[in-house]
Design a protein around this motif. Structure first.
Motif, PDB file in Angstrom:
ATOM      1  N   UNK A   1       0.826  -1.135  -0.068  1.00 37.03           N
ATOM      2  CA  UNK A   1      -0.206  -0.076   0.088  1.00 37.03           C
ATOM      3  C   UNK A   1       0.845   1.156   0.026  1.00 37.03           C
ATOM      4  N   UNK A   2       1.948   1.267   0.667  1.00 30.50           N
ATOM      5  CA  UNK A   2       2.862   2.215   0.971  1.00 30.50           C
ATOM      6  C   UNK A   2       3.593   2.542  -0.604  1.00 30.50           C
ATOM      7  N   UNK A   3       3.809   1.484  -1.194  1.00 33.11           N
ATOM      8  CA  UNK A   3       4.566   1.368  -2.211  1.00 33.11           C
ATOM      9  C   UNK A   3       3.766   1.865  -3.580  1.00 33.11           C
ATOM     10  N   UNK A   4       2.267   1.564  -3.494  1.00 27.38           N
ATOM     11  CA  UNK A   4       1.334   2.379  -4.361  1.00 27.38           C
ATOM     12  C   UNK A   4       1.135   3.776  -4.172  1.00 27.38           C
TER      13      UNK A   4
ATOM     14  N   UNK B   1       9.798  -4.323   1.660  1.00 29.65           N
ATOM     15  CA  UNK B   1       9.756  -5.085   0.488  1.00 29.65           C
ATOM     16  C   UNK B   1      11.304  -4.910   0.007  1.00 29.65           C
ATOM     17  N   UNK B   2      11.863  -5.693  -0.782  1.00 31.02           N
ATOM     18  CA  UNK B   2      13.186  -5.711  -1.112  1.00 31.02           C
ATOM     19  C   UNK B   2      13.472  -4.220  -2.029  1.00 31.02           C
TER      20      UNK B   2
ATOM     21  N   UNK C   1      15.119  -4.101  -4.882  1.00 32.72           N
ATOM     22  CA  UNK C   1      15.185  -4.334  -6.408  1.00 32.72           C
ATOM     23  C   UNK C   1      13.697  -4.642  -6.558  1.00 32.72           C
ATOM     24  N   UNK C   2      12.852  -5.320  -5.888  1.00 30.94           N
ATOM     25  CA  UNK C   2      11.327  -5.165  -6.396  1.00 30.94           C
ATOM     26  C   UNK C   2      10.796  -3.984  -6.215  1.00 30.94           C
ATOM     27  N   UNK C   3      10.698  -3.358  -4.936  1.00 33.96           N
ATOM     28  CA  UNK C   3      10.119  -1.987  -4.694  1.00 33.96           C
ATOM     29  C   UNK C   3      10.580  -1.039  -6.051  1.00 33.96           C
ATOM     30  N   UNK C   4      11.867  -0.812  -6.329  1.00 34.99           N
ATOM     31  CA  UNK C   4      12.227  -0.004  -7.262  1.00 34.99           C
ATOM     32  C   UNK C   4      11.768  -0.331  -8.755  1.00 34.99           C
ATOM     33  N   UNK C   5      11.631  -1.671  -8.870  1.00 38.38           N
ATOM     34  CA  UNK C   5      11.301  -1.859 -10.370  1.00 38.38           C
ATOM     35  C   UNK C   5       9.857  -1.764 -10.344  1.00 38.38           C
TER      36      UNK C   5
END
Length: 109
Positions: free
Chosen positions: A5-8, A54-55, A57-61
């Motif tokens: 949710x934070x990433x969104x 969230x790792x 590499x995954x979050x940034x991608x």
């Protein structure tokens, strides 16, 4: 709060900030310039919180890929920027790449 949710929220904030860049006309208009600054500050804040769970590499991608796809779609839909088959294919490939990277990282961890 859930990391996804934070990433969104980070993605939406970045898209708002990026959209404001065009309206700011080189930071010569105050309100759109404030939208840019608040949008990007919020994006990095929410991204930093998302990175707790969230790792990187995954979050940034996901953040950069979906943000790029959303900006391209908003540019076409709202700003009437050109869209053709090659651009649409590129957007689809970005999204597919993000999904594959996400699935691959989950399989490893």
């Amino acid at each position: 709060m859930n990391g996804w949710v934070l990433l969104l929220l980070a993605i939406v904030s970045e898209v708002i900030g990026s959209t404001g860049l065009k309206a700011s006309q080189g930071f010569s208009k105050l309100l759109p310039s404030l939208v840019v600054v608040v949008g990007y500050a919020s994006a990095f804040y929410f991204l930093s919180l998302a990175l707790k769970t969230i790792p990187l590499n995954t979050a940034y991608a996901v953040w950069s890929g979906l943000g790029t796809a959303l900006i391209a779609l908003l540019g076409w839909w709202v700003l009437k920027e050109p869209m053709n088959g090659a651009i649409a294919l590129g957007i689809v490939l970005i999204i597919v790449g993000v999904v594959v990277l996400n699935l691959a990282s989950r399989a490893q961890g």
